[in-house]
Design an enzyme around this catalytic site. Structure first.
Site, PDB file in Angstrom:
ATOM      1  N   LYS A 168      10.993  58.669  56.995  1.00  0.00           N
ATOM      2  CA  LYS A 168       9.539  58.492  57.037  1.00  0.00           C
ATOM      3  C   LYS A 168       9.195  57.183  56.334  1.00  0.00           C
ATOM      4  O   LYS A 168       9.218  57.095  55.111  1.00  0.00           O
ATOM      5  CB  LYS A 168       8.801  59.662  56.377  1.00  0.00           C
ATOM      6  N   GLY A 219       9.363  54.285  45.889  1.00  0.00           N
ATOM      7  CA  GLY A 219       7.950  53.968  45.951  1.00  0.00           C
ATOM      8  C   GLY A 219       7.350  53.943  44.559  1.00  0.00           C
ATOM      9  O   GLY A 219       8.058  53.799  43.559  1.00  0.00           O
ATOM     10  N   SER A 220       6.051  54.108  44.482  1.00  0.00           N
ATOM     11  CA  SER A 220       5.350  54.020  43.214  1.00  0.00           C
ATOM     12  C   SER A 220       5.623  55.247  42.352  1.00  0.00           C
ATOM     13  O   SER A 220       5.947  56.328  42.852  1.00  0.00           O
ATOM     14  CB  SER A 220       3.849  53.883  43.450  1.00  0.00           C
ATOM     15  N   GLY A 224       5.740  59.154  43.311  1.00  0.00           N
ATOM     16  CA  GLY A 224       6.949  59.870  42.931  1.00  0.00           C
ATOM     17  C   GLY A 224       6.641  61.178  42.213  1.00  0.00           C
ATOM     18  O   GLY A 224       7.331  62.188  42.407  1.00  0.00           O
ATOM     19  N   GLU A 241      13.436  56.425  43.087  1.00  0.00           N
ATOM     20  CA  GLU A 241      13.508  55.035  42.615  1.00  0.00           C
ATOM     21  C   GLU A 241      12.079  54.533  42.610  1.00  0.00           C
ATOM     22  O   GLU A 241      11.485  54.293  43.655  1.00  0.00           O
ATOM     23  CB  GLU A 241      14.413  54.201  43.529  1.00  0.00           C
ATOM     24  N   CYS A 275      10.251  45.748  43.272  1.00  0.00           N
ATOM     25  CA  CYS A 275      10.171  46.616  42.099  1.00  0.00           C
ATOM     26  C   CYS A 275      10.978  46.064  40.935  1.00  0.00           C
ATOM     27  O   CYS A 275      10.678  46.345  39.775  1.00  0.00           O
ATOM     28  CB  CYS A 275      10.622  48.043  42.444  1.00  0.00           C
ATOM     29  N   GLU A 371       2.165  47.224  36.539  1.00  0.00           N
ATOM     30  CA  GLU A 371       3.066  46.584  37.500  1.00  0.00           C
ATOM     31  C   GLU A 371       2.204  45.873  38.540  1.00  0.00           C
ATOM     32  O   GLU A 371       1.562  46.512  39.364  1.00  0.00           O
ATOM     33  CB  GLU A 371       3.962  47.619  38.176  1.00  0.00           C
TER      34      GLU A 371
END
Length: 467
Positions: A168, A219-220, A224, A241, A275, A371
């Site tokens: 996805k 992802g963020s 997560g 991650e 990231c 971030e």
């Protein structure tokens, strides 16, 4: 306009609806993408579940051969993959080509890896063996910054170890995933690999599905947490991650002329949408001005433009939401410190922002604490190594970091004090397939790549026998 399809149970099919795909260099749609609904999600899960027994039981040589054919099919469409990647993600074509090459290499590398049983104890009266078994259906959920390579690493490991997969992608960068599905349709058995595209509305149903054994998510951190919550009731396996706010600590023995281009590249590769980008630059206070002067000169000479233009060095921000966040963050930074150059929206269509160099920001400022995920670079002075390390560690994140210095023993000692999953010394973004990668604190759970990363996709069985 090219027609794209989902891959479900070996068939390329239309979605229940469609989504427009925006070219961030123009801000306009350039393709339509199939959008799956809950019924198609259930079909994909059922197909992956049916395919699992045969694929998981197959000899590894069979899986290796299939993944090699998949890599060959991708390589035959290399140029198409790269151009679609640039158009949907925005990065310069040369960077897109590098990503496509890495994705192909991932299938070749991990397809060849085999987790063999390990003997843990071998004594006259006892033998203990550790065996590995695939988990079942794995959902691979990926972000928009590196949509092909991040997916390919996950899929290659999952399939090589005998799992079946549902992929996805982020809804703003779905097309290279669908191209991968087209390649898989002719090289993998039906149901082994499936693709679903949503509008950020199927994630909870997929990660919470009772027949999905594992979620591999990049992802963020905020998303997560949601993935973890939806998977918690079934205690299913997770690899997360997540975000990072990576510090670069510069020691006082560096050559600034040599260092400045490397720091700029570490901070702005893929328009800073990485990231593991260098997001906070810590430098001895006496060297702040010298480094800033060099970074400003580089930033102002950098060509920002459409990734399809061969002269472009930094492409657009990938989507409007992230672009607006950066514009807001830029305005906040101007109020908090001294912006030396950049940070403004360019006067053209698309999501373009000129790289920003800022200094004299307090540690409490948003650009230091958050971030940024864009080409906004804070240069922060320090008076002692202890202060630099303390500030680097004063973050909820711990994904990666860099240390730059001529005295390698000293640089290594500093690296050993940073609370993060990876520390590079005098280099950046060196990610080998045979070396595990992942974060600490709120930057994630588990590891990807290397043997450790492969073991994230299997269950361990210990067989202990008397003899």
């Amino acid at each position: 306009m090219t027609k794209f399809n989902l891959l479900i149970d070996g068939q390329l099919v239309a979605g229940a609806d469609t989504l427009p795909v925006i070219n961030p260099a123009t801000g306009e749609a350039f393709a339509d993408c199939p959008r799956a609904d809950n019924a198609q999600l259930e079909q994909a899960v059922a197909a992956a579940r049916r395919a699992f027994p045969a694929w998981g039981a197959a000899d590894h040589a069979v899986r290796h051969a299939a993944l090699s054919k998949l890599a060959d099919a991708m390589e035959a469409r290399f140029g198409e993959f790269a151009q679609v990647l640039t158009r949907e993600q925005g990065k310069p074509l040369a960077q897109a080509q590098f990503e496509v090459g890495g994705a192909i290499a991932a299938f070749r590398h991990f397809g060849a890896q085999k987790l063999s049983p390990q003997t843990l104890v071998s004594e006259p009266n006892s033998l203990v063996i550790e065996q590995y078994a695939p988990l079942g259906v794995v959902a691979c959920i990926t972000p928009w910054n590196f949509p092909l390579i991040l997916l390919s690493i996950k899929v290659a490991v999952a399939l090589s170890t005998g799992n079946t997969v549902i992929a996805k992608p982020a809804p703003t960068t779905p097309l290279t995933t669908l191209l991968l599905g087209e390649c898989a349709a002719t090289t993998l058995p039906p149901g082994v690999f499936n693709t679903l595209v949503d509008a950020n509305d199927l994630g909870a149903a997929l990660s919470g599905h009772p027949h999905v054994a594992k979620i591999s998510f990049t992802g963020s951190t905020a998303t997560g947490r949601k993935v973890m919550a939806s998977a918690a009731p079934l205690l299913k396996r997770l690899t997360l991650e997540l975000g990072g706010n990576d510090a670069a600590i510069i020691l006082d023995d560096v050559d600034l002329d040599d260092l400045a281009p490397k720091i700029f590249q570490a901070a702005t590769y893929n328009a800073g949408q990485t990231c593991m980008a260098a997001k906070r630059i810590y430098v001895p206070r006496a060297m702040v001005g010298g480094l800033c002067d060099r970074l400003v000169a580089i930033a102002e000479a950098t060509v920002v433009g459409d990734g399809m233009d061969p002269t472009t060095q930094i492409g657009p921000i990938q989507n409007q939401m992230q672009f607006e966040k950066l514009i807001d963050l830029s305005a906040d930074t101007k109020a908090a410190g001294k912006v030396l150059t950049g940070g403004a929206q360019l006067n053209r269509p698309g999501y373009f922002i000129q790289p920003m160099i800022a200094r004299d920001l307090p540690e409490s400022s948003r650009l230091v604490q958050e971030e940024q995920f864009g080409p906004l670079i804070p240069v922060l002075g320090y008076d002692s190594i202890d202060e630099a390390v303390a500030n680097a560690n004063a973050s909820e994140f711990g994904l990666a970091a860099t240390v730059w210095g001529t005295d390698l023993e000293r640089a290594t000692a500093v690296a050993g004090r940073i609370e993060t999953g990876t520390v590079w010394i005098n280099k950046h973004l060196d990610l080998r397939f045979d070396v595990p990668f992942g974060g600490v604190k709120q930057s994630g759970i588990g590891r990807e790549q290397g043997e450790v990363g492969m073991k994230e996709f299997v269950s361990t069985r210990v067989v202990s026998l008397a003899r």
